[in-house]
Write an enzyme that holds these catalytic residues in place. Structure first.
Site, PDB file in Angstrom:
ATOM      1  CD  GLU A 196      -1.289  -6.611   2.936  1.00 24.69           C
ATOM      2  OE1 GLU A 196      -1.418  -5.605   3.629  1.00 24.69           O
ATOM      3  OE2 GLU A 196      -0.211  -7.234   2.851  1.00 24.69           O
ATOM      4  CB  CYS A 255       2.521  -9.602   7.962  1.00 28.66           C
ATOM      5  SG  CYS A 255       1.495 -10.974   8.085  1.00 28.66           S
TER       6      CYS A 255
END
Ligand code: SAH
Length: 342
Positions: free
Chosen positions: A88, A329
């Site tokens: 990501e 996260c």
């Protein structure tokens, strides 16, 4: 070989080995990073045979975008790498420019109790080209200029030390992306030997430490790495970094209700910092579905903040970046995999 993983010095070495003048290197680097060419055949101002040689020796492959989620000031990207691994990156639009938060590993072995990324064990380190590729993708495909890079995505950058250092050398090179040290931040959960090593490279970027608790008991519960490198040792390594680089070190502090947000803990934190050049960033916890932690209330965050202020600590409160796009996260990857499995 992917050319986005090559440092300028390695490119010069390649040219030397092929009997070419190193004076060609600037054209290649500028072509890649300033003109953002899509093929090495398009490198300006060098002869065709060398361009053909480059094109046959190197790839310009970038991560593949599999999902993009737009929030108010954040855009979240889910990338797939050549082996299908998912990582990501998060773009944060700020008054001073676009900041890009990138991942450093596929998964993470640090197992912080409150962090979604820790639920996916580390599969592998990202290669320098996969680190650079996250930035190049955004710049080239979305035509967005990136002025700041933070290594705060999935993974522990200092558990991938050599590749991360190589990446920093690439993106800071004046002929390339030319990002200055003040525009790059590496965030670590506290790997002391690597912090000490990083402190010897003042040009490489700023340091952020995910502290999250001022005492060993709380910190070890939240972050297993603390059992190996306890708070005092960590703070000493951070001080070495401040002394060597002359730059502030940021202490990140995720506010977890009734866990690390008591005024007593704020006082302990202030005592730990003393008069040294740290900057505390209080971050509202981004609640994640599978983990049992709650975001501290606004009152508790403000009370914590006040104690630090009264002790003359430099402290800021981060806006809750990205909660609308699940930007904490590992959250996007977790959601994506859930969708794929249903
Ligand atoms: N491994 C590195 C960088 C990746 S994590 C490190 O630990 O610093 C980036 C930051 O996000 C860390 O401070 C981490 O503790 C924090 N974080 C993880 N999950 C979070 C959540 N759900 N909400 C807010 N911050 C979180």
């Amino acid at each position: 070989m992917n050319i986005y993983g090559f440092t300028y010095a390695q490119l010069e070495e390649y040219l030397r080995q092929h009997g070419e003048k190193v004076s060609k290197a600037p054209f290649i680097y500028q072509g890649l990073y300033k003109k953002q060419i899509d093929s090495l055949l398009d490198v300006p101002d060098i002869r065709l045979s060398l361009r053909e040689q480059l094109a046959s020796d190197f790839s310009l492959a970038l991560p593949r975008l599999v999902q993009q989620t737009d929030g108010d000031d954040t855009v979240k990207f889910l990338f797939s790498l050549q082996d299908g691994s998912l990582i990501e990156a998060v773009l944060m639009r700020q008054a001073y420019g676009n900041s890009l938060c990138i991942s450093s590993q596929v998964g993470c072995n640090m197992a912080c109790a409150f962090c979604q990324s820790g639920r996916f064990k580390k599969v592998r380190n990202l290669q320098p080209a996969e680190l650079t590729g996250q930035i190049i993708y955004i710049q080239k495909r979305l035509h967005l200029a990136i002025s700041n890079v933070v290594l705060m995505g999935i993974g522990e950058p200092f558990d991938n030390y050599d590749n991360v250092m190589q990446f920093l050398e690439i993106i800071s090179h004046p002929r390339g992306l030319a990002l200055g040290a003040r525009h790059i931040t590496v965030s670590t959960c506290g790997l002391v030997p690597q912090i000490e090593q990083y402190a010897l490279h003042p040009s490489h970027g700023l340091l952020a430490i995910s502290l999250h608790a001022p005492d060993d008991e709380t910190r070890s519960r939240l972050m297993p790495i603390n059992r190996r490198y306890p708070v005092t040792q960590l703070m000493n390594a951070a001080r070495t970094c401040i002394q060597n680089t002359g730059k502030k070190v940021m202490l990140e502090y995720v506010m977890l209700q009734e866990i690390n947000d008591h005024p007593r803990q704020a006082q302990l934190l202030a005592d730990l910092i003393g008069a040294d050049d740290f900057h505390v960033n209080l971050i509202p916890y981004n609640e994640t579905q599978n983990l049992n932690f709650t975001q501290s209330s606004r009152e508790r965050i403000l009370a914590f903040y006040d104690v630090l202020k009264k002790n003359h600590i430099t402290v800021t409160m981060r806006r809750e970046f990205g909660s609308s796009v699940n930007a904490a996260c590992g959250q996007l990857r977790a959601d994506y995999e859930k969708q794929q499995n249903t």
